[in-house]
Design a protein around this motif. Sequence first.
Motif, PDB file in Angstrom:
ATOM      1  N   LEU A 212       0.859  -1.180   0.000  1.00  0.00           N
ATOM      2  CA  LEU A 212       0.000   0.000   0.000  1.00  0.00           C
ATOM      3  C   LEU A 212       0.897   1.232   0.000  1.00  0.00           C
ATOM      4  CD1 LEU A 212      -2.831   1.290   0.252  1.00  0.00           C
ATOM      5  CD2 LEU A 212      -2.548   1.154   2.741  1.00  0.00           C
ATOM      6  N   VAL A 213       0.790   2.036  -1.061  1.00  0.00           N
ATOM      7  CA  VAL A 213       1.606   3.247  -1.186  1.00  0.00           C
ATOM      8  C   VAL A 213       0.698   4.455  -0.948  1.00  0.00           C
ATOM      9  CG1 VAL A 213       3.171   4.578  -2.632  1.00  0.00           C
ATOM     10  CG2 VAL A 213       3.068   2.088  -2.883  1.00  0.00           C
ATOM     11  N   SER A 214       0.891   5.141   0.171  1.00  0.00           N
ATOM     12  CA  SER A 214       0.094   6.332   0.453  1.00  0.00           C
ATOM     13  C   SER A 214       0.681   7.530  -0.286  1.00  0.00           C
ATOM     14  CB  SER A 214       0.042   6.596   1.958  1.00  0.00           C
ATOM     15  OG  SER A 214       1.344   6.743   2.496  1.00  0.00           O
ATOM     16  N   MET A 215      -0.220   8.439  -0.716  1.00  0.00           N
ATOM     17  CA  MET A 215       0.210   9.566  -1.545  1.00  0.00           C
ATOM     18  C   MET A 215      -0.444  10.878  -1.109  1.00  0.00           C
ATOM     19  SD  MET A 215       0.410   7.772  -5.320  1.00  0.00           S
ATOM     20  CE  MET A 215       1.369   9.162  -5.946  1.00  0.00           C
ATOM     21  N   ALA A 216      -0.595  11.045   0.199  1.00  0.00           N
ATOM     22  CA  ALA A 216      -1.148  12.293   0.767  1.00  0.00           C
ATOM     23  C   ALA A 216      -2.466  12.641   0.084  1.00  0.00           C
ATOM     24  CB  ALA A 216      -0.123  13.410   0.654  1.00  0.00           C
ATOM     25  N   GLY A 217      -2.550  13.831  -0.515  1.00  0.00           N
ATOM     26  CA  GLY A 217      -3.790  14.299  -1.120  1.00  0.00           C
ATOM     27  C   GLY A 217      -4.263  13.487  -2.309  1.00  0.00           C
ATOM     28  N   GLN A 218      -3.376  12.675  -2.879  1.00  0.00           N
ATOM     29  CA  GLN A 218      -3.764  11.845  -4.014  1.00  0.00           C
ATOM     30  C   GLN A 218      -4.329  10.491  -3.594  1.00  0.00           C
ATOM     31  OE1 GLN A 218      -1.215  11.815  -7.624  1.00  0.00           O
ATOM     32  NE2 GLN A 218       0.241  12.992  -6.396  1.00  0.00           N
ATOM     33  N   GLY A 219      -4.458  10.263  -2.304  1.00  0.00           N
ATOM     34  CA  GLY A 219      -4.999   8.989  -1.839  1.00  0.00           C
ATOM     35  C   GLY A 219      -3.913   7.939  -1.706  1.00  0.00           C
ATOM     36  N   VAL A 221      -2.307   3.888  -3.519  1.00  0.00           N
ATOM     37  CA  VAL A 221      -2.311   2.807  -4.506  1.00  0.00           C
ATOM     38  C   VAL A 221      -2.048   1.505  -3.760  1.00  0.00           C
ATOM     39  CG1 VAL A 221      -1.159   1.830  -6.527  1.00  0.00           C
ATOM     40  CG2 VAL A 221      -1.494   4.296  -6.372  1.00  0.00           C
ATOM     41  N   LEU A 222      -2.925   0.529  -3.940  1.00  0.00           N
ATOM     42  CA  LEU A 222      -2.761  -0.793  -3.322  1.00  0.00           C
ATOM     43  C   LEU A 222      -2.464  -1.832  -4.393  1.00  0.00           C
ATOM     44  CD1 LEU A 222      -2.985  -2.845  -0.968  1.00  0.00           C
ATOM     45  CD2 LEU A 222      -5.433  -3.003  -1.509  1.00  0.00           C
ATOM     46  N   LEU A 223      -1.362  -2.545  -4.206  1.00  0.00           N
ATOM     47  CA  LEU A 223      -1.042  -3.709  -5.020  1.00  0.00           C
ATOM     48  C   LEU A 223      -1.344  -4.932  -4.179  1.00  0.00           C
ATOM     49  CD1 LEU A 223       0.216  -5.250  -7.416  1.00  0.00           C
ATOM     50  CD2 LEU A 223       2.471  -4.813  -6.389  1.00  0.00           C
ATOM     51  N   ASP A 224      -2.367  -5.707  -4.575  1.00  0.00           N
ATOM     52  CA  ASP A 224      -2.733  -6.860  -3.770  1.00  0.00           C
ATOM     53  C   ASP A 224      -1.885  -8.081  -4.099  1.00  0.00           C
ATOM     54  OD1 ASP A 224      -3.901  -8.418  -5.911  1.00  0.00           O
ATOM     55  OD2 ASP A 224      -5.764  -7.296  -5.702  1.00  0.00           O
ATOM     56  N   ASN A 226      -2.518 -10.779  -5.382  1.00  0.00           N
ATOM     57  CA  ASN A 226      -2.814 -11.431  -6.662  1.00  0.00           C
ATOM     58  C   ASN A 226      -2.314 -10.631  -7.852  1.00  0.00           C
ATOM     59  OD1 ASN A 226      -4.245 -13.643  -5.453  1.00  0.00           O
ATOM     60  ND2 ASN A 226      -5.974 -12.236  -5.116  1.00  0.00           N
ATOM     61  N   GLY A 227      -1.626  -9.504  -7.576  1.00  0.00           N
ATOM     62  CA  GLY A 227      -1.055  -8.694  -8.651  1.00  0.00           C
ATOM     63  C   GLY A 227      -1.963  -7.605  -9.166  1.00  0.00           C
ATOM     64  N   GLY A 228      -3.110  -7.398  -8.527  1.00  0.00           N
ATOM     65  CA  GLY A 228      -4.036  -6.367  -8.978  1.00  0.00           C
ATOM     66  C   GLY A 228      -3.788  -5.032  -8.307  1.00  0.00           C
ATOM     67  N   PHE A 229      -3.948  -3.961  -9.076  1.00  0.00           N
ATOM     68  CA  PHE A 229      -3.800  -2.610  -8.533  1.00  0.00           C
ATOM     69  C   PHE A 229      -5.163  -1.995  -8.246  1.00  0.00           C
ATOM     70  CE2 PHE A 229       0.410  -2.905 -10.504  1.00  0.00           C
ATOM     71  CZ  PHE A 229       1.189  -2.305  -9.528  1.00  0.00           C
ATOM     72  N   HIS A 230      -5.245  -1.274  -7.116  1.00  0.00           N
ATOM     73  CA  HIS A 230      -6.477  -0.599  -6.711  1.00  0.00           C
ATOM     74  C   HIS A 230      -6.122   0.831  -6.341  1.00  0.00           C
ATOM     75  CE1 HIS A 230      -8.281  -4.666  -6.305  1.00  0.00           C
ATOM     76  NE2 HIS A 230      -7.084  -4.980  -5.865  1.00  0.00           N
ATOM     77  N   GLN A 231      -6.880   1.783  -6.922  1.00  0.00           N
ATOM     78  CA  GLN A 231      -6.563   3.189  -6.678  1.00  0.00           C
ATOM     79  C   GLN A 231      -7.781   3.951  -6.166  1.00  0.00           C
ATOM     80  OE1 GLN A 231      -4.478   5.077  -9.937  1.00  0.00           O
ATOM     81  NE2 GLN A 231      -3.680   3.126 -10.670  1.00  0.00           N
TER      82      GLN A 231
END
Length: 231
Positions: A212-219, A221-224, A226-231
């Motif tokens: 899980l990469v936090s990006m302050a005001g940009q919310g 990005v989660l890489l699960d 299974n290789g899927g990205f969620h934004q």
Amino acid sequence: MVYTVTFNPSLDYIVSVNDFQMGMTNRTCAEQMLPGGKGINVSTVLYNLGIETKALGFSAGFTGKEIERRMAEIGFTHDFISLPEGCSRINVKLKDFDGTEINGMGPDISPENVESLDTLTSEDYLVLAGSIPGSMPKMIYRDIMARLASKGVQFVVDATGELLMNVLEYHPFLIKPNNHELGEIFGVELKTRDEVQPYAKKLQEMGARNVLVSMAGQGAVLLDENGGFHQ
């Protein structure tokens, strides 16, 4: 249960100052004190969400006693080891100057005192979060994970640099760098969600299950796993 570990807790002194001037005596117009440190913050949020949690860590001196008192006031369970010397740190946060803080050092801590973690089981999650005192080795999070590897504990790690990289061989359930910390690891500047994705994938290839990469005001990005990205 979700256990959190805070090696370097703080008493966060949050102040507002009207018309702050360098080199002059400034008086606060509002003040707040909270128990701080990433692990304590995680336990606070979990408790407020109704999730069973217990905060573990170290405290010292009068500030350590106040940190523990304020945790009890919030209401979640904690079990802190009291150190014989030094004082837990005070972090001063200037509310009106975004991101401006003065963080204390904290007391010296011997790395041997992690016996309280031995009772964890495969049904537990352990959150290792935040900085460590300078007296502790950069391998301390890795050493804790190695100690508990046979118990099936699920690990969540929110740390930077060596503290984070050293744990990847034990396949933590989740790691949470922010985009700046992720960029520092690989020597690049990451500003957008698309830019962080390949580097999150690199951390997964190195051992992390979910990133899980936090990006302050940009919310975030989660890489699960299974290789899927969620934004």
